[in-house]
Write a protein that holds these residues in place. Structure first.
Motif, PDB file in Angstrom:
ATOM      1  N   GLU A  41     -96.981  21.477 -20.557  1.00  0.00           N
ATOM      2  CA  GLU A  41     -97.720  20.793 -21.618  1.00  0.00           C
ATOM      3  C   GLU A  41     -96.764  20.185 -22.644  1.00  0.00           C
ATOM      4  OE1 GLU A  41    -100.634  23.428 -23.353  1.00  0.00           O
ATOM      5  OE2 GLU A  41    -102.038  23.075 -21.704  1.00  0.00           O
ATOM      6  N   ASN A  42     -95.702  20.901 -22.997  1.00  0.00           N
ATOM      7  CA  ASN A  42     -94.714  20.368 -23.940  1.00  0.00           C
ATOM      8  C   ASN A  42     -94.038  19.123 -23.379  1.00  0.00           C
ATOM      9  OD1 ASN A  42     -95.105  22.219 -26.022  1.00  0.00           O
ATOM     10  ND2 ASN A  42     -93.599  23.653 -25.193  1.00  0.00           N
ATOM     11  N   ARG A  48     -96.481  16.322 -23.614  1.00  0.00           N
ATOM     12  CA  ARG A  48     -96.575  15.905 -25.016  1.00  0.00           C
ATOM     13  C   ARG A  48     -95.424  14.963 -25.392  1.00  0.00           C
ATOM     14  NH1 ARG A  48     -96.925  20.812 -26.770  1.00  0.00           N
ATOM     15  NH2 ARG A  48     -99.153  20.934 -26.423  1.00  0.00           N
ATOM     16  N   LYS A  49     -94.237  15.245 -24.884  1.00  0.00           N
ATOM     17  CA  LYS A  49     -93.042  14.451 -25.219  1.00  0.00           C
ATOM     18  C   LYS A  49     -92.917  13.158 -24.427  1.00  0.00           C
ATOM     19  CE  LYS A  49     -90.180  18.489 -26.189  1.00  0.00           C
ATOM     20  NZ  LYS A  49     -89.050  19.289 -25.682  1.00  0.00           N
ATOM     21  N   ILE A  84    -103.708  17.100 -25.207  1.00  0.00           N
ATOM     22  CA  ILE A  84    -102.410  17.794 -25.131  1.00  0.00           C
ATOM     23  C   ILE A  84    -101.508  17.317 -26.263  1.00  0.00           C
ATOM     24  CG2 ILE A  84    -100.293  18.061 -23.748  1.00  0.00           C
ATOM     25  CD1 ILE A  84    -102.688  19.690 -22.679  1.00  0.00           C
ATOM     26  N   GLN A  85    -101.498  16.023 -26.537  1.00  0.00           N
ATOM     27  CA  GLN A  85    -100.675  15.494 -27.625  1.00  0.00           C
ATOM     28  C   GLN A  85    -101.072  16.068 -28.983  1.00  0.00           C
ATOM     29  OE1 GLN A  85    -101.176  11.256 -26.963  1.00  0.00           O
ATOM     30  NE2 GLN A  85     -99.250  11.130 -25.845  1.00  0.00           N
ATOM     31  N   GLN A  86    -102.334  16.423 -29.118  1.00  0.00           N
ATOM     32  CA  GLN A  86    -102.826  17.010 -30.364  1.00  0.00           C
ATOM     33  C   GLN A  86    -102.627  18.529 -30.401  1.00  0.00           C
ATOM     34  OE1 GLN A  86    -106.908  15.718 -30.309  1.00  0.00           O
ATOM     35  NE2 GLN A  86    -106.379  13.584 -30.728  1.00  0.00           N
ATOM     36  N   GLY A  87    -102.005  19.081 -29.347  1.00  0.00           N
ATOM     37  CA  GLY A  87    -101.721  20.502 -29.302  1.00  0.00           C
ATOM     38  C   GLY A  87    -102.927  21.375 -28.985  1.00  0.00           C
TER      39      GLY A  87
END
Length: 138
Positions: A94-95, A98-99, A128-131
């Motif tokens: 997920e990280n 996100r990147k 995912i970008q919003q956590g």
């Protein structure tokens, strides 16, 4: 630990309980639920048919061995800066998403995917970008 191929890392983001057969949906829902509730789950990145392909219906062409699918896997792993053989936690994937992945990337990396027209994968990437992690599927 689950074995997953490159493009399924993004398919999981857009998954909303639809699939190729009841058995496939049950398998995908179980995995999706596990990753959503336990992001420490280990994923082994592989080349070729994976945990989700195991339940792909045996009706007609087995697309899990299609050259275009292998190309999509490689392109997505490259975009995520990941390599086949790596074992990592889902939260690390997920990280990386996100990147390195944006909704607009799907036009290229998922160009031939029939599921792309639903727009749910773009929504999944935004989440995912919003956590927020994976969206709940009931």
């Amino acid at each position: 630990m689950y074995k997953l191929r490159g493009h399924h890392l993004l398919c999981l983001l857009g998954y909303r309980g639809m699939g190729y057969s009841a058995e496939y949906i049950e398998n995908m829902t179980r995995l999706h639920h596990t990753l959503r509730l336990n992001p420490d789950t280990i994923i082994h990145l592989i080349d070729g048919p994976d945990h989700l392909c195991e339940k792909y219906p045996n009706s007609g062409k087995y697309h899990c061995q299609d050259n275009d699918i292998y190309k999509r896997d490689a392109l997505i792993l490259e975009k995520l800066h990941l390599k086949v053989g790596k074992k990592m936690q889902w939260k690390e994937i997920e990280n990386s998403i996100r990147k390195h992945i944006f909704p607009s990337d799907l036009v290229n990396v998922c160009e031939t995917c029939s599921w792309r027209s639903y727009g749910v994968c773009e929504e999944g990437i935004k989440q995912i970008q919003q956590g927020k992690g994976l969206r709940e599927v009931k």
